[in-house]
Write a protein that holds these residues in place. Structure first.
Motif, PDB file in Angstrom:
ATOM      1  N   UNK A  99       0.775  -1.241   0.000  1.00 15.58           N
ATOM      2  CA  UNK A  99       0.000   0.000   0.000  1.00 15.58           C
ATOM      3  C   UNK A  99       0.799   1.280   0.000  1.00 15.58           C
ATOM      4  N   UNK A 100       2.084   1.216   0.265  1.00 21.33           N
ATOM      5  CA  UNK A 100       2.913   2.419   0.247  1.00 21.33           C
ATOM      6  C   UNK A 100       3.377   2.727  -1.165  1.00 21.33           C
ATOM      7  N   UNK A 101       3.236   3.984  -1.585  1.00 20.30           N
ATOM      8  CA  UNK A 101       3.676   4.381  -2.921  1.00 20.30           C
ATOM      9  C   UNK A 101       4.360   5.743  -2.883  1.00 20.30           C
ATOM     10  N   UNK A 102       5.140   5.980  -3.908  1.00 23.72           N
ATOM     11  CA  UNK A 102       5.770   7.263  -4.169  1.00 23.72           C
ATOM     12  C   UNK A 102       5.804   7.396  -5.682  1.00 23.72           C
ATOM     13  N   UNK A 103       5.606   8.610  -6.199  1.00 21.71           N
ATOM     14  CA  UNK A 103       5.551   8.744  -7.655  1.00 21.71           C
ATOM     15  C   UNK A 103       6.237  10.008  -8.146  1.00 21.71           C
ATOM     16  N   UNK A 104       6.672   9.928  -9.388  1.00 21.38           N
ATOM     17  CA  UNK A 104       7.281  11.054 -10.092  1.00 21.38           C
ATOM     18  C   UNK A 104       6.767  11.048 -11.522  1.00 21.38           C
ATOM     19  N   UNK A 105       6.604  12.240 -12.076  1.00 22.67           N
ATOM     20  CA  UNK A 105       6.178  12.304 -13.473  1.00 22.67           C
ATOM     21  C   UNK A 105       6.964  13.369 -14.213  1.00 22.67           C
ATOM     22  N   UNK A 106       7.067  13.174 -15.517  1.00 22.20           N
ATOM     23  CA  UNK A 106       7.626  14.193 -16.384  1.00 22.20           C
ATOM     24  C   UNK A 106       6.769  14.248 -17.638  1.00 22.20           C
ATOM     25  N   UNK A 107       6.868  15.366 -18.338  1.00 22.05           N
ATOM     26  CA  UNK A 107       6.140  15.559 -19.586  1.00 22.05           C
ATOM     27  C   UNK A 107       7.144  15.709 -20.701  1.00 22.05           C
ATOM     28  N   UNK A 108       6.926  14.973 -21.790  1.00 19.08           N
ATOM     29  CA  UNK A 108       7.762  15.101 -22.980  1.00 19.08           C
ATOM     30  C   UNK A 108       6.876  15.495 -24.147  1.00 19.08           C
ATOM     31  N   UNK A 109       7.423  16.298 -25.042  1.00 24.66           N
ATOM     32  CA  UNK A 109       6.709  16.708 -26.247  1.00 24.66           C
ATOM     33  C   UNK A 109       7.312  16.023 -27.452  1.00 24.66           C
ATOM     34  N   UNK A 110       6.483  15.380 -28.237  1.00 22.11           N
ATOM     35  CA  UNK A 110       6.934  14.737 -29.461  1.00 22.11           C
ATOM     36  C   UNK A 110       6.293  15.435 -30.647  1.00 22.11           C
TER      37      UNK A 110
END
Length: 118
Positions: free
Chosen positions: A105-116
């Motif tokens: 149940x433990x989570x950690x997250x990261x996101x990035x945005x890329x343009x194509x």
């Protein structure tokens, strides 16, 4: 009758000594630590995404899941990089989300945005 009373007293004593204050308190699960997600090298197959290891304070194994624009691409990864094929991307903005999970149940997250561009 005396044997029954003695037996009941013995059972009650055993129950009381087997009770523990920790039994009533569920151990709190910590989330895996924060990590860094980066865009890596573009190959002929796709774009590599890399991240640093996320550590779990409870010493549970951490696995990773990757989402592209909200859709699950892969889960239960034990590696710290993954190549997303070009055919999965859309023209323009794409959001890549990596979720580290400890399995309980433990989570950690990261996101990035890329343009194509096409």
């Amino acid at each position: 009758m005396k044997k029954i009373k003695t037996l009941m007293l013995l059972c009650l004593t055993v129950l009381l000594f087997n009770c523990n204050a920790d039994d009533d308190q569920a151990q709190e699960n910590n989330n895996p630590s924060a990590f860094t997600l980066t865009e890596g090298v573009a190959t002929t197959d796709g774009i590599t995404f890399n991240w640093t290891a996320s550590l779990d304070a409870d010493n549970q194994d951490v696995t990773y899941a990757i989402y592209l624009n909200g859709d699950l691409i892969i889960e239960d990864l034990n590696t710290l990089s993954y190549i997303i094929e070009y055919n999965l991307f859309v023209d323009g903005e794409n959001t890549i989300l990596v979720v580290a999970s400890d399995g309980v149940g433990g989570t950690s997250e990261q996101q990035i945005v890329v343009n194509l561009l096409s």
